[in-house]
Enzyme design. Structure first.
Site, PDB file in Angstrom:
ATOM      1  CG  HIS A  87      -0.687   0.266   2.557  1.00 62.11           C
ATOM      2  ND1 HIS A  87       0.088  -0.375   3.343  1.00 62.11           N
ATOM      3  CD2 HIS A  87      -0.452   1.723   2.663  1.00 62.11           C
ATOM      4  CE1 HIS A  87       0.352   0.616   4.635  1.00 62.11           C
ATOM      5  NE2 HIS A  87       0.357   1.230   4.409  1.00 62.11           N
ATOM      6  CG  ASP A 138      -0.138  -3.823   3.166  1.00 57.08           C
ATOM      7  OD1 ASP A 138       0.765  -3.097   1.617  1.00 57.08           O
ATOM      8  OD2 ASP A 138      -0.348  -2.774   4.208  1.00 57.08           O
ATOM      9  CB  SER A 251       3.135   1.255   6.484  1.00 58.27           C
ATOM     10  OG  SER A 251       1.802   1.547   7.143  1.00 58.27           O
TER      11      SER A 251
END
Ligand code: ARG
Length: 480
Positions: A87, A138, A251
């Site tokens: 992402h 992801d 992230s």
């Protein structure tokens, strides 16, 4: 920023360029929560000593247009391969970022310095099953255009078979500083997700059991948690900001577990959470489940080339081959199963045991010898040069991107699985067969074609050893 369908309380923040912009312009909303020990969320500043001990493989994924601003974290797994969250590779519009708009910074602890090295990205390979809504799978592989000039010790990834070793399922692998599990990042240090530090921060986050991660009651995530591709970790708090957690901007960064011998293993990548430091665990990509997907994408692939990989086409195909607009069978893209790295036979806890040997430490300069300032972690060894490796992958998405009355621009997507691609051969079909038309280094080419005529092209990638990829599909170009 986007909201997913993960449930009304679920806030999945897509850091990407939005964080870059807010940091770059110093915009930050007033903090609702000021932690006593500012950190990831309730972690601590990574000192130079901590950095050397734990975070040498930490990477920042940054926008190439604004090189000091972190989009996301990442982690170096070999001299030209970096893992991050899939992402992280999309812009705020939701469109995938081009490799050319992403850089990776390594060897830098404090974001607003010029320490370490910033390397451009040659290709981005997103997991094919990545789901932007559920955040399943992801994970993305970034291939660097060159080996960093600073010594980095790539982290060893885990495989599914390592899970019993680090305690998956049962969960709550609890921290000592030697075991962690640790996370790090330049993400927000306040529960509001609005204050971003320059110094790398870290925290110990116990891994939750699969059952508690999937529990609908706090601190779980119910059906939004997918144990096949995710794990959860953290210290849930009672309100946003009191727990220990990752936050926006973290992230893609690593969740590492000590190997019992002073080394570290990559167990997770920061992916999403309901809030930052609130009642829920943070959720991480379960790296071990992707071992066979990662392996063939490495720079020095340990797997042998997949059997369905076509040999390099050294000569253009005979006239008529692949005529029309059909696409020849896919080839050159590694899809076959890779051999996962060796795993310990037994299932032993981290403390006092020796998991599988770490992969080689790399030094910069590809054989130039150890660099000054080489890492103090482990021995510095020169990686074996990829001897006669497999050919580059076939360029894809060969298409016409613009047309005028006497001109057509053709473009293709870079070969995605090999950092050694140096040029592309553009072949044109003639009455006497396929001929080399032009060799180019970019991924597009403008061609003059007389009005009312067509030309037919194919392309192939060429690496620095002269090896050629399989040919692309056939493209018939016609001016407007
Ligand atoms: N999606 C966030 C990012 O892009 C990471 C969020 C992690 N949140 C959490 N509460 N653990 O940086």
């Amino acid at each position: 920023m986007r909201r997913s369908r993960l449930g009304t309380a679920a806030v999945v923040t897509f850091t990407a360029l939005s964080v870059a912009a807010s940091v770059a312009h110093g915009r930050s909303a007033p903090a609702r929560f000021v932690p006593e020990h500012p950190a990831i969320i309730n972690g601590a500043v990574v000192t130079a000593a901590d950095y050397a001990a734990r975070w040498n493989a930490m990477a920042a994924v940054v926008a190439s247009a604004n090189g000091v601003t972190a989009l996301c974290g990442g982690v170096v797994i070999d001299e030209r391969t970096v893992l991050t969250a899939a992402h992280c590779t999309y812009g705020i519009s939701g469109a995938p970022l081009a490799a050319s708009s992403v850089n990776v910074v390594v060897g830098r602890r404090v974001a607003n310095t010029t320490d370490g090295d910033k390397v451009s990205v040659l290709s981005i390979t997103r997991h094919p099953a990545f789901n932007h809504t559920t955040l399943h799978d992801d994970i993305a592989v970034l291939r660097l255009t060159r080996t960093p000039t600073v010594a980095i010790t790539p982290i060893t990834t885990t495989s599914a078979a390592d899970e019993s070793w680090w305690g998956a399922g049962a969960g709550l692998l609890r921290g000592t500083s030697a075991v962690g599990p640790w996370i790090a990042g330049w993400g927000a240090v306040n529960g509001a997700g609005s204050s971003f530090p320059a110094e790398l921060h870290e925290a110990q986050v116990p891994i939750g059991s699969d059952a508690s991660c999937a529990s609908a009651a706090a601190p779980g995530h119910g059906a939004n948690f997918d144990g096949d591709s995710m794990l959860c970790a953290g210290v849930p708090g009672t309100a946003t900001g009191t727990g220990v957690d990752a936050c926006q901007g973290d992230s893609g960064g690593p969740l590492i577990v000590g190997d019992g011998a002073g080394g570290w293993r990559l167990v997770g990548l920061t992916s999403w959470g309901q809030d930052c430091g609130g009642r829920y665990y943070g959720v991480y990509t379960r790296v071990g489940r992707f071992a066979s997907w990662i392996e063939p994408l490495r720079y020095h692939a340990s797997a042998t080339p997949p059997v369905d990989s076509a040999p390099p086409s050294v000569t253009p195909p005979a006239p008529g081959t692949g005529s029309g607009s059909g696409t020849p069978p896919a080839s050159g893209t590694p899809t076959g199963p890779a051999t996962p790295p060796p795993n310990p036979a037994g299932t032993t806890p981290p403390a006092g045991t020796t998991p599988p040997p770490a992969s080689g430490t790399i030094a910069p300069g590809e054989g130039d010898g150890p660099a000054p300032g080489a890492s103090t972690i482990g021995p510095i060894t020169i990686p074996a040069v990829a001897a006669a490796g497999r050919p580059p992958s076939r360029p894809t998405m060969f298409r016409v991107v613009s047309r005028s009355s006497d001109r057509v621009t053709i473009a293709w997507r870079a070969a995605t699985d090999d950092g050694r691609v140096t040029s592309y051969r553009v072949l044109v079909r003639t009455a006497r067969g396929w001929r080399l038309f032009r060799t180019v280094t970019g991924t597009r080419l403008g061609v003059r074609i007389a009005h009312g005529r067509t030309s037919t092209f194919r392309i192939q990638a060429v690496d620095d050893g002269g090896q050629r990829s399989a040919l692309s599909g056939v493209l018939i170009a016609r001016p407007a």
